[in-house]
Design a protein around this motif. Structure first.
Motif, PDB file in Angstrom:
ATOM      1  N   ASP A 208       0.828  -1.202   0.000  1.00 13.60           N
ATOM      2  CA  ASP A 208       0.000   0.000   0.000  1.00 13.60           C
ATOM      3  C   ASP A 208       0.867   1.260   0.000  1.00 13.60           C
ATOM      4  O   ASP A 208       0.554   2.251  -0.667  1.00 13.60           O
ATOM      5  N   ALA A 209       1.954   1.228   0.762  1.00 13.44           N
ATOM      6  CA  ALA A 209       2.841   2.392   0.813  1.00 13.44           C
ATOM      7  C   ALA A 209       3.477   2.654  -0.543  1.00 13.44           C
ATOM      8  O   ALA A 209       3.578   3.803  -0.990  1.00 13.44           O
ATOM      9  N   ALA A 210       3.909   1.588  -1.225  1.00  9.12           N
ATOM     10  CA  ALA A 210       4.512   1.750  -2.548  1.00  9.12           C
ATOM     11  C   ALA A 210       3.484   2.267  -3.554  1.00  9.12           C
ATOM     12  O   ALA A 210       3.784   3.153  -4.367  1.00  9.12           O
ATOM     13  N   TRP A 211       2.287   1.725  -3.502  1.00 11.38           N
ATOM     14  CA  TRP A 211       1.202   2.175  -4.388  1.00 11.38           C
ATOM     15  C   TRP A 211       0.919   3.653  -4.146  1.00 11.38           C
ATOM     16  O   TRP A 211       0.758   4.434  -5.093  1.00 11.38           O
ATOM     17  N   GLN A 212       0.891   4.050  -2.885  1.00 12.85           N
ATOM     18  CA  GLN A 212       0.584   5.434  -2.516  1.00 12.85           C
ATOM     19  C   GLN A 212       1.658   6.395  -3.012  1.00 12.85           C
ATOM     20  O   GLN A 212       1.353   7.501  -3.452  1.00 12.85           O
ATOM     21  N   ALA A 213       2.923   5.984  -2.931  1.00 15.64           N
ATOM     22  CA  ALA A 213       4.007   6.851  -3.380  1.00 15.64           C
ATOM     23  C   ALA A 213       3.857   7.188  -4.851  1.00 15.64           C
ATOM     24  O   ALA A 213       4.072   8.337  -5.271  1.00 15.64           O
ATOM     25  N   GLY A 214       3.458   6.226  -5.654  1.00 11.51           N
ATOM     26  CA  GLY A 214       3.244   6.485  -7.068  1.00 11.51           C
ATOM     27  C   GLY A 214       2.111   7.448  -7.318  1.00 11.51           C
ATOM     28  O   GLY A 214       2.214   8.356  -8.164  1.00 11.51           O
ATOM     29  N   ARG A 215       1.018   7.309  -6.560  1.00  6.97           N
ATOM     30  CA  ARG A 215      -0.118   8.219  -6.738  1.00  6.97           C
ATOM     31  C   ARG A 215       0.229   9.638  -6.285  1.00  6.97           C
ATOM     32  O   ARG A 215      -0.186  10.619  -6.898  1.00  6.97           O
ATOM     33  N   ALA A 216       0.982   9.764  -5.203  1.00  3.72           N
ATOM     34  CA  ALA A 216       1.358  11.099  -4.727  1.00  3.72           C
ATOM     35  C   ALA A 216       2.232  11.814  -5.750  1.00  3.72           C
ATOM     36  O   ALA A 216       2.059  13.016  -6.003  1.00  3.72           O
ATOM     37  N   ALA A 217       3.169  11.090  -6.345  1.00  4.91           N
ATOM     38  CA  ALA A 217       4.002  11.692  -7.379  1.00  4.91           C
ATOM     39  C   ALA A 217       3.159  12.081  -8.588  1.00  4.91           C
ATOM     40  O   ALA A 217       3.329  13.168  -9.167  1.00  4.91           O
ATOM     41  N   LEU A 218       2.234  11.215  -8.972  1.00  4.98           N
ATOM     42  CA  LEU A 218       1.367  11.502 -10.114  1.00  4.98           C
ATOM     43  C   LEU A 218       0.480  12.706  -9.840  1.00  4.98           C
ATOM     44  O   LEU A 218       0.186  13.501 -10.748  1.00  4.98           O
TER      45      LEU A 218
END
Length: 323
Positions: A208-218
């Motif tokens: 979940d943390a890895a998935w979230q990092a991608g969305r925050a950057a996007l």
């Protein structure tokens, strides 16, 4: 440090933090403002008058949040304390996730900046650090102070290897695409930040943390240059789902709007829902969220307010008044 002015006016915007995946880091300043006048008095004591939001419920003495922040800022620069008269015109809803406490803290620090003889002693970096000490985190304080979209973070004190040393608070301000139209959907009930944070787990799955990092950057790209990506960019797995039990109506609205392709998130700690709408080509006053918001309400969500709020690009300001 001496006092220079005796009467200042401060203006501070509402803010929305997190914006979905940017938990405790991203924040957006909104075009709804608290305005207050602060007078330094020769006599000791404090008098606070509040009009609008919080009238009759917030403290009217030394414990008022603006007063506490102002006094902390004066102490920080070694300026003398003084009697105070505050006249507060509050428009930012309290306990709704729109940064009312950050607005009060930033207002107090900016008022101190306006009162002292050397305002550069409370520059933006110092003001953000002081506000964060009182707030606990910089995600609302940064956009309230700087305006626009901000990314805030903390790092170790420069040159320090002591883990107990206070962290340095930093923030950058980013441009927001002109087609992004924030809309705050404000419920009648409030929710304390403490209660909203209290339901969050101490740990989350690595995936979940890895998935979230991608969305925050996007999301940074979506808000700045690609509003067409806002729906995907505002996904979240770290906080909104865990908060469903303390704000079920808000999360139900988020779900309903997102099912129709609208970028909707919980604003800060909630329970306000923030819609990051896009202007409709050929209809400058319309957005892609208008029909979805109208359908979601359908006469059922009594007491909720729909507030289209432009991005505030200026941030907080302080002006010396000539009596």
């Amino acid at each position: 440090m001496q006092l220079r002015a005796a009467h200042v006016r401060v203006r501070v915007p509402a803010t929305s933090a997190n914006l979905g995946p940017g938990f405790d880091a991203l924040g957006l300043a909104l075009g709804l403002h608290d305005e207050l006048e602060v007078r330094a008095l020769g006599a000791s004591g404090v008098r606070v008058e509040v009009r609008g939001e919080g009238a009759g419920t917030v403290p009217d003495d030394e414990t008022h949040l603006v007063v506490r922040a102002l006094r902390a800022a004066l102490d920080h620069v070694g300026a003398p304390q003084t009697g105070l008269h505050l006249l507060c015109h509050n428009r930012v809803p309290h306990g709704r996730g729109l940064g009312s406490s950050a607005a009060a803290v930033v207002a107090g620090v900016l008022a101190a900046r306006g009162l002292i003889a050397e305002p550069e002693a409370l520059d933006d970096d110092t003001a953000l650090a002081l506000a964060t000490q009182l707030e606990g985190h910089p995600d609302n304080a940064a956009p309230a102070l700087l305006g626009g979209l901000t990314v805030a973070w903390t790092d170790d004190a420069p040159g320090s290897h002591d883990p107990s040393a206070p962290a340095r608070v930093r923030a950058v301000r980013l441009a927001v695409h002109p087609d992004v139209v924030p809309v705050a959907v404000v419920p009648p009930g409030h929710l304390s930040t403490k209660a909203a944070r209290g339901v969050l787990p101490a740990q989350v799955p690595h995936g979940d943390a890895a998935w979230q990092a991608g969305r925050a950057a996007l999301l940074v790209e979506a808000l700045g240059r690609r509003p067409d990506l806002l729906l995907e960019a505002t996904g979240d797995r770290l906080h909104q789902g865990y908060r469903r039990k303390v704000m079920p109506s808000s999360l139900a609205l988020v779900d309903a709007l997102r099912a129709q392709g609208v970028a909707a998130v919980v604003s800060g700690a909630g329970p306000t829902v923030l819609v990051l709408a896009r202007r409709t080509p050929g209809a400058p006053d319309g957005t892609d969220a208008d029909a979805a918001v109208a359908q979601a309400f359908g006469g059922v969500m009594a007491g909720w307010r729909v507030l289209p709020l432009p991005v505030d690009h200026a941030g907080a300001s302080v002006t010396a008044m000539l009596d």
